[in-house]
Design a protein around this motif. Structure first.
Motif, mmCIF file in Angstrom:
data_model
loop_
_atom_site.group_PDB
_atom_site.id
_atom_site.type_symbol
_atom_site.label_atom_id
_atom_site.label_comp_id
_atom_site.label_asym_id
_atom_site.label_seq_id
_atom_site.Cartn_x
_atom_site.Cartn_y
_atom_site.Cartn_z
ATOM 1 N N SER A 115 0.834 -1.201 0.000
ATOM 2 C CA SER A 115 0.000 0.000 0.000
ATOM 3 C C SER A 115 0.868 1.249 0.000
ATOM 4 O O SER A 115 2.083 1.196 0.243
ATOM 5 C CB SER A 115 -0.903 0.009 1.229
ATOM 6 O OG SER A 115 -0.151 0.314 2.398
ATOM 7 N N LYS A 116 0.221 2.371 -0.243
ATOM 8 C CA LYS A 116 0.956 3.635 -0.262
ATOM 9 C C LYS A 116 1.465 4.019 1.123
ATOM 10 O O LYS A 116 2.280 4.933 1.257
ATOM 11 C CB LYS A 116 0.087 4.742 -0.846
ATOM 12 C CG LYS A 116 -1.164 5.072 -0.070
ATOM 13 C CD LYS A 116 -1.934 6.169 -0.791
ATOM 14 C CE LYS A 116 -3.138 6.652 -0.002
ATOM 15 N NZ LYS A 116 -3.858 7.733 -0.704
ATOM 16 N N ALA A 117 1.030 3.293 2.157
ATOM 17 C CA ALA A 117 1.511 3.560 3.516
ATOM 18 C C ALA A 117 2.874 2.935 3.785
ATOM 19 O O ALA A 117 3.535 3.293 4.774
ATOM 20 C CB ALA A 117 0.506 3.035 4.532
ATOM 21 N N VAL B 132 -8.960 -3.475 -10.241
ATOM 22 C CA VAL B 132 -8.616 -2.258 -9.502
ATOM 23 C C VAL B 132 -9.787 -1.298 -9.668
ATOM 24 O O VAL B 132 -10.325 -1.157 -10.768
ATOM 25 C CB VAL B 132 -7.324 -1.610 -10.052
ATOM 26 C CG1 VAL B 132 -6.955 -0.376 -9.247
ATOM 27 C CG2 VAL B 132 -6.170 -2.609 -10.058
ATOM 28 N N CYS B 133 -10.194 -0.661 -8.576
ATOM 29 C CA CYS B 133 -11.330 0.259 -8.666
ATOM 30 C C CYS B 133 -10.980 1.602 -8.041
ATOM 31 O O CYS B 133 -9.903 1.783 -7.465
ATOM 32 C CB CYS B 133 -12.572 -0.333 -7.998
ATOM 33 S SG CYS B 133 -12.549 -0.301 -6.193
ATOM 34 N N SER B 134 -11.918 2.530 -8.157
ATOM 35 C CA SER B 134 -11.767 3.868 -7.581
ATOM 36 C C SER B 134 -12.581 3.976 -6.294
ATOM 37 O O SER B 134 -13.398 3.101 -5.969
ATOM 38 C CB SER B 134 -12.258 4.915 -8.581
ATOM 39 O OG SER B 134 -13.666 4.775 -8.776
ATOM 40 N N GLU C 148 -6.470 -3.050 -0.977
ATOM 41 C CA GLU C 148 -5.291 -2.243 -0.663
ATOM 42 C C GLU C 148 -5.195 -1.070 -1.637
ATOM 43 O O GLU C 148 -5.304 -1.249 -2.849
ATOM 44 C CB GLU C 148 -4.052 -3.123 -0.772
ATOM 45 C CG GLU C 148 -2.777 -2.525 -0.249
ATOM 46 C CD GLU C 148 -1.671 -3.564 -0.226
ATOM 47 O OE1 GLU C 148 -1.271 -3.999 0.878
ATOM 48 O OE2 GLU C 148 -1.200 -3.970 -1.310
ATOM 49 N N GLN C 149 -4.987 0.126 -1.114
ATOM 50 C CA GLN C 149 -4.825 1.313 -1.957
ATOM 51 C C GLN C 149 -3.346 1.474 -2.287
ATOM 52 O O GLN C 149 -2.512 1.568 -1.391
ATOM 53 C CB GLN C 149 -5.361 2.566 -1.258
ATOM 54 C CG GLN C 149 -5.486 3.765 -2.176
ATOM 55 C CD GLN C 149 -6.295 4.890 -1.550
ATOM 56 O OE1 GLN C 149 -6.445 4.966 -0.342
ATOM 57 N NE2 GLN C 149 -6.826 5.771 -2.376
ATOM 58 N N ARG C 150 -3.035 1.513 -3.576
ATOM 59 C CA ARG C 150 -1.643 1.467 -4.021
ATOM 60 C C ARG C 150 -1.288 2.634 -4.924
ATOM 61 O O ARG C 150 -2.088 3.044 -5.761
ATOM 62 C CB ARG C 150 -1.387 0.161 -4.796
ATOM 63 C CG ARG C 150 -1.569 -1.115 -3.992
ATOM 64 C CD ARG C 150 -1.476 -2.333 -4.881
ATOM 65 N NE ARG C 150 -1.390 -3.577 -4.129
ATOM 66 C CZ ARG C 150 -1.372 -4.783 -4.681
ATOM 67 N NH1 ARG C 150 -1.447 -4.893 -6.004
ATOM 68 N NH2 ARG C 150 -1.288 -5.856 -3.921
ATOM 69 N N HIS D 260 -7.037 -2.173 -4.982
ATOM 70 C CA HIS D 260 -6.874 -3.516 -5.530
ATOM 71 C C HIS D 260 -8.002 -4.442 -5.066
ATOM 72 O O HIS D 260 -8.333 -4.475 -3.885
ATOM 73 C CB HIS D 260 -5.517 -4.064 -5.080
ATOM 74 C CG HIS D 260 -5.098 -5.303 -5.757
ATOM 75 N ND1 HIS D 260 -5.047 -6.525 -5.126
ATOM 76 C CD2 HIS D 260 -4.696 -5.531 -7.038
ATOM 77 C CE1 HIS D 260 -4.623 -7.447 -5.966
ATOM 78 N NE2 HIS D 260 -4.401 -6.876 -7.139
ATOM 79 N N LEU D 261 -8.581 -5.209 -5.990
ATOM 80 C CA LEU D 261 -9.782 -5.989 -5.698
ATOM 81 C C LEU D 261 -9.541 -7.491 -5.599
ATOM 82 O O LEU D 261 -10.484 -8.248 -5.377
ATOM 83 C CB LEU D 261 -10.837 -5.734 -6.783
ATOM 84 C CG LEU D 261 -11.364 -4.304 -6.847
ATOM 85 C CD1 LEU D 261 -12.224 -4.122 -8.094
ATOM 86 C CD2 LEU D 261 -12.150 -3.969 -5.597
#
Length: 231
Positions: free
Chosen positions: A36-38, A207-209, A75-77, A98-99
């Protein structure tokens, strides 16, 4: 229908010992990975480079003495920022969530059918950052249909396939592809469980928004729960 199907799938399957890659690799040799972006470690290399990703994942596995790194559901990437296929000028429409479940391991690792079913469709999705070769299987439990998607495969995995052919649970259906054919990623399997395929063939959004997240959360199932993995 979605919530009922979800509960049926989880109640029927989550207690089984299921695999989607080489069953000779024990689950004790899996380890969770945060992409993830974290994760600030991802700022230390060029995330637009598949070679840099492969180096990062390989080093991570070696340092943990494991064979498979897994994770990524919802997870947001930042990874997808490299491709216009996912981009948008609006933050809420940017596709970066991510789905599916990613399982990171070497190219040519065998990919297994998670459940008994039939070949629904297959396609080589050639957009930059897309699945590359992908196979979708259709399954039925207690008269409820659902689908599994296997992405980032080798080109040879699509040879000889026929829609409607049956597959057995645990049968080898494909092999993982290299970066040159898998959408330009380090080798891994994208595994996704989908309730309503929505007339898609050989492809389904992985992948979704933020704008579409609630729908896709209701139309997919966390594969970690089904495979008995805990991140």
């Amino acid at each position: 229908m979605n919530s009922k199907t979800r509960s049926i799938i989880l109640s029927q399957l989550s207690k089984q010992d299921l695999n989607v890659i080489d069953a000779t690799i024990p689950k004790t040799d899996y380890i969770a990975i945060d992409l993830s972006k974290a994760n600030l470690d991802l700022e230390t290399f060029d995330i637009s480079s598949s070679k840099a990703w492969e180096h990062y994942v390989t080093n991570y596995l070696n340092s943990q003495n494991k064979q498979v790194a897994f994770g990524g559901y919802l997870e947001q990437r930042n990874l997808y920022n490299r491709s216009t296929y996912f981009s948008s000028q609006s933050e809420t429409e940017q596709r970066n969530i991510h789905l599916g479940l990613d399982l990171w391991c070497p190219a040519e690792t065998p990919v297994l059918a998670c459940f008994e079913g039939t070949i629904h469709s297959f396609k080589n999705n050639t957009n930059f950052g897309d699945y590359g070769p992908a196979i979708i299987l259709e399954h039925n439990i207690n008269n409820h249909s659902f689908y599994t998607l296997y992405g980032h495969l080798s080109l040879a995995s699509l040879e000889g396939l026929k829609v409607g052919n049956t597959v057995a649970q645990g049968e080898t259906i494909a092999y993982l592809g290299e970066a040159s054919v898998n959408g330009d990623y380090a080798p891994h399997l994208h595994f996704q469980i989908i309730i309503d395929i929505q007339n898609n063939t050989g492809d389904y959004p992985g992948v979704c928004s933020l704008n579409t997240l609630e729908f896709y959360k209701s139309n997919t199932i966390n594969p970690e729960l089904v495979l008995g993995l805990q991140s």
